[in-house]
Write a protein that holds these residues in place. Structure first.
Motif, PDB file in Angstrom:
ATOM      1  N   LEU A   1       6.846  20.822 -89.841  1.00 26.72           N
ATOM      2  CA  LEU A   1       6.756  21.192 -88.435  1.00 26.72           C
ATOM      3  C   LEU A   1       8.139  21.405 -87.840  1.00 26.72           C
ATOM      4  N   ARG A   2       9.071  20.575 -88.226  1.00 28.18           N
ATOM      5  CA  ARG A   2      10.442  20.736 -87.720  1.00 28.18           C
ATOM      6  C   ARG A   2      11.052  22.046 -88.201  1.00 28.18           C
ATOM      7  N   PHE A   3      10.811  22.364 -89.469  1.00 25.60           N
ATOM      8  CA  PHE A   3      11.356  23.612 -90.002  1.00 25.60           C
ATOM      9  C   PHE A   3      10.665  24.824 -89.375  1.00 25.60           C
ATOM     10  N   ALA A   4       9.353  24.703 -89.112  1.00 28.22           N
ATOM     11  CA  ALA A   4       8.621  25.830 -88.516  1.00 28.22           C
ATOM     12  C   ALA A   4       9.097  26.109 -87.096  1.00 28.22           C
ATOM     13  N   LEU A   5       9.459  25.058 -86.374  1.00 30.63           N
ATOM     14  CA  LEU A   5       9.925  25.225 -84.999  1.00 30.63           C
ATOM     15  C   LEU A   5      11.430  25.472 -84.914  1.00 30.63           C
ATOM     16  N   HIS A   6      12.098  25.487 -86.071  1.00 33.91           N
ATOM     17  CA  HIS A   6      13.543  25.741 -86.132  1.00 33.91           C
ATOM     18  C   HIS A   6      14.318  24.774 -85.220  1.00 33.91           C
ATOM     19  N   LEU A   7      13.991  23.481 -85.383  1.00 35.33           N
ATOM     20  CA  LEU A   7      14.655  22.469 -84.557  1.00 35.33           C
ATOM     21  C   LEU A   7      16.031  22.105 -85.082  1.00 35.33           C
ATOM     22  N   GLY A   8      16.356  22.510 -86.284  1.00 34.37           N
ATOM     23  CA  GLY A   8      17.658  22.183 -86.830  1.00 34.37           C
ATOM     24  C   GLY A   8      17.716  20.740 -87.307  1.00 34.37           C
ATOM     25  N   GLU A   9      18.934  20.250 -87.430  1.00 31.73           N
ATOM     26  CA  GLU A   9      19.111  18.872 -87.887  1.00 31.73           C
ATOM     27  C   GLU A   9      18.630  17.899 -86.814  1.00 31.73           C
ATOM     28  N   PHE A  10      17.814  16.962 -87.257  1.00 32.53           N
ATOM     29  CA  PHE A  10      17.252  16.007 -86.300  1.00 32.53           C
ATOM     30  C   PHE A  10      17.164  14.653 -86.977  1.00 32.53           C
ATOM     31  N   ALA A  11      17.886  13.675 -86.470  1.00 29.88           N
ATOM     32  CA  ALA A  11      17.898  12.329 -87.047  1.00 29.88           C
ATOM     33  C   ALA A  11      17.653  11.321 -85.935  1.00 29.88           C
ATOM     34  N   TRP A  12      16.427  10.846 -85.859  1.00 30.16           N
ATOM     35  CA  TRP A  12      16.085   9.884 -84.803  1.00 30.16           C
ATOM     36  C   TRP A  12      16.796   8.551 -84.989  1.00 30.16           C
ATOM     37  N   ALA A  13      17.146   8.218 -86.226  1.00 31.77           N
ATOM     38  CA  ALA A  13      17.743   6.908 -86.494  1.00 31.77           C
ATOM     39  C   ALA A  13      19.153   6.787 -85.941  1.00 31.77           C
ATOM     40  N   THR A  14      19.775   7.907 -85.564  1.00 32.79           N
ATOM     41  CA  THR A  14      21.129   7.853 -85.004  1.00 32.79           C
ATOM     42  C   THR A  14      21.139   7.816 -83.487  1.00 32.79           C
ATOM     43  N   ASP A  15      19.969   7.982 -82.873  1.00 30.14           N
ATOM     44  CA  ASP A  15      19.880   7.929 -81.413  1.00 30.14           C
ATOM     45  C   ASP A  15      19.275   6.584 -81.005  1.00 30.14           C
ATOM     46  N   PRO A  16      19.951   5.801 -80.173  1.00 29.33           N
ATOM     47  CA  PRO A  16      19.442   4.460 -79.851  1.00 29.33           C
ATOM     48  C   PRO A  16      18.042   4.464 -79.255  1.00 29.33           C
ATOM     49  N   TRP A  17      17.793   5.302 -78.267  1.00 32.59           N
ATOM     50  CA  TRP A  17      16.497   5.267 -77.592  1.00 32.59           C
ATOM     51  C   TRP A  17      15.389   5.860 -78.451  1.00 32.59           C
ATOM     52  N   LEU A  18      15.689   6.878 -79.253  1.00 36.77           N
ATOM     53  CA  LEU A  18      14.675   7.392 -80.168  1.00 36.77           C
ATOM     54  C   LEU A  18      14.316   6.352 -81.226  1.00 36.77           C
ATOM     55  N   ALA A  19      15.308   5.628 -81.702  1.00 35.16           N
ATOM     56  CA  ALA A  19      15.031   4.575 -82.674  1.00 35.16           C
ATOM     57  C   ALA A  19      14.166   3.476 -82.055  1.00 35.16           C
ATOM     58  N   ARG A  20      14.446   3.117 -80.812  1.00 41.11           N
ATOM     59  CA  ARG A  20      13.616   2.106 -80.149  1.00 41.11           C
ATOM     60  C   ARG A  20      12.197   2.618 -79.936  1.00 41.11           C
ATOM     61  N   LEU A  21      12.052   3.905 -79.610  1.00 40.60           N
ATOM     62  CA  LEU A  21      10.712   4.456 -79.421  1.00 40.60           C
ATOM     63  C   LEU A  21       9.914   4.463 -80.718  1.00 40.60           C
ATOM     64  N   VAL A  22      10.562   4.707 -81.845  1.00 44.30           N
ATOM     65  CA  VAL A  22       9.865   4.655 -83.132  1.00 44.30           C
ATOM     66  C   VAL A  22       9.398   3.229 -83.421  1.00 44.30           C
ATOM     67  N   VAL A  23      10.243   2.252 -83.140  1.00 42.59           N
ATOM     68  CA  VAL A  23       9.837   0.850 -83.320  1.00 42.59           C
ATOM     69  C   VAL A  23       8.663   0.517 -82.399  1.00 42.59           C
ATOM     70  N   LEU A  24       8.736   0.965 -81.148  1.00 37.63           N
ATOM     71  CA  LEU A  24       7.649   0.730 -80.199  1.00 37.63           C
ATOM     72  C   LEU A  24       6.360   1.408 -80.647  1.00 37.63           C
TER      73      LEU A  24
END
Length: 399
Positions: A240-263
């Motif tokens: 899905l990420r490749f189909a939408l051409h989102l480019g490089e995306f690493a949630w583990a390097t963003d503090p709030w995205l990482a917290r949202l994944v844990v939540l």
């Protein structure tokens, strides 16, 4: 005339005497072992549970209290404990470990100052209102002062580490974010699913089973599953990420995205617990009132506000209290998903204590544990006093 000799006889007056008997001193009878066991059977049945509590709760609590006031160090042939008093707490709250527990404080702007003043005024108004109420008591005032002080401190901490520019939250604020957002989302989803499955729809027993399944999986298994799902390079969402051409995306390097994944993982695991308890409460609400409201033309929202919610409020408050206690102990998901990173962005208080213990800082780990115990106690006692107890009182008044 010859006189007759008379003989006088003395008769003693009739007297009644009361015989007093002295009770005999009898030797105490010997009690057999079977009779003694029958007399003390209740205490004997409780004794194993008391011993278990003393062995696995009270004793470790005392030992950890001593550890929190000591410094642990390896020595020749063993280890050495040095009593340092409250130095571990000082380092956590005001010293070199303040950034780890409380976070990095940012500079207050106009918005932060306005919110801080409003929060202080609200807590002050709450205290004054209780002092003037007929329900005033010294114990109640002490409890409210402690709750207001902790609440104001948490509010200022949130403003300084989350809203203020340059702030970064520590493990205490991250834990409170997990608890507040997680329990709120789990309650809302659980209540919605309970209301849905209480309706006469086809296949509702199947959905009840499906909704309950996540609770049967271990937290470590859920953490690894969400780690696989959140892998944006090889996971199921990578195409899905490749189909939408989102480019490089690493949630583990963003503090709030990482917290949202844990939540998200925590919410997926514990929503079934809310669901099953609230479903039982919804199905036990009075059917006569619902039928009467339907005949009177009440809509669904009116029936929920006037009938359903008052009937399930005690059960809802109790299940939220139980979940609050459990939510403070979150450790598996942040440990497996992010190992507390990036940096300490997803580190909970329990994981903070575990990492300190793993690095042989036993005194620091015990100090973090006692700070967690204080926060949990104040939060849960306040919630019980202001919500659980009041819902039960309203329920008794309604009856």
């Amino acid at each position: 005339m010859r006189g007759r000799a008379t003989r006088s006889v003395y008769v003693e007056p009739f007297m009644t005497t009361t015989a007093t008997t002295t009770p005999e001193l009898t030797a105490p009878q010997s009690v057999s072992l079977g009779e003694w066991i029958d007399r003390h059977s209740g205490r004997l049945m409780v004794l194993p549970a008391v011993l278990v509590v003393l062995a696995f709760a009270i004793f470790p609590l005392i030992i950890s209290a001593y550890l929190s006031l000591s410094r642990f160090a390896l020595a020749a042939g063993g280890f050495k404990l040095t009593f340092v008093g409250f130095d571990n707490f000082r380092r956590l709250l005001f010293g070199s470990q303040q950034y780890h527990l409380l976070g990095t404080f940012g500079a207050f702007g106009l918005v932060e100052w306005i919110l801080a003043v409003l929060a202080a005024a609200a807590f002050l108004y709450w205290i004054i209102r209780y002092a003037r109420s007929p329900r005033f008591s010294v114990i109640g005032m002490i409890g409210r002062l402690i709750a207001a002080a902790v609440g104001l401190g948490v509010t200022l901490l949130a403003l300084a580490t989350i809203l203020a520019k340059g702030g970064f939250p520590g493990s205490l604020m991250v834990t409170l974010v997990y608890v507040a957002l997680g329990v709120t989302a789990q309650f809302a989803l659980g209540l919605g699913l309970a209301l849905l499955c209480a309706q006469p729809i086809r296949g509702r027993n199947f959905f009840r089973l499906i909704f309950f399944l996540p609770l049967m999986i271990t937290p470590v298994g859920i953490a690894y599953m969400f780690r696989m799902l959140a892998d944006m390079e090889k996971g199921p969402f990578a195409p899905l990420r490749f189909a939408l051409h989102l480019g490089e995306f690493a949630w583990a390097t963003d503090p709030w995205l990482a917290r949202l994944v844990v939540l998200a993982g925590d919410t997926w695991q514990w929503t079934p617990f809310m669901f099953i308890v609230l479903l039982a409460a919804v199905e036990n609400q009075p059917r006569e009132q619902l039928e009467a409201a339907t005949m009177d033309g009440a809509n669904g929202w009116e029936m929920f506000c006037d009938i359903t919610w008052p009937s399930i409020a005690p059960a809802a408050a109790t299940v939220v209290l139980i979940r609050l206690i459990e939510a403070f102990k979150i450790v598996d998901l942040p440990n497996v998903l992010t190992n507390g990173g990036p940096g300490t962005a997803t580190e909970s208080l329990t994981l903070h204590a575990f990492i300190a213990w793993r690095t042989q800082q036993l005194g620091m780990s015990a100090a973090v544990g006692y700070l967690l115990l204080f926060v949990v106690t104040v939060t849960c006692v306040s919630f019980f006093s202001f919500f659980v107890q009041r819902t039960r009182v309203h329920e008794l008044e309604a009856r």
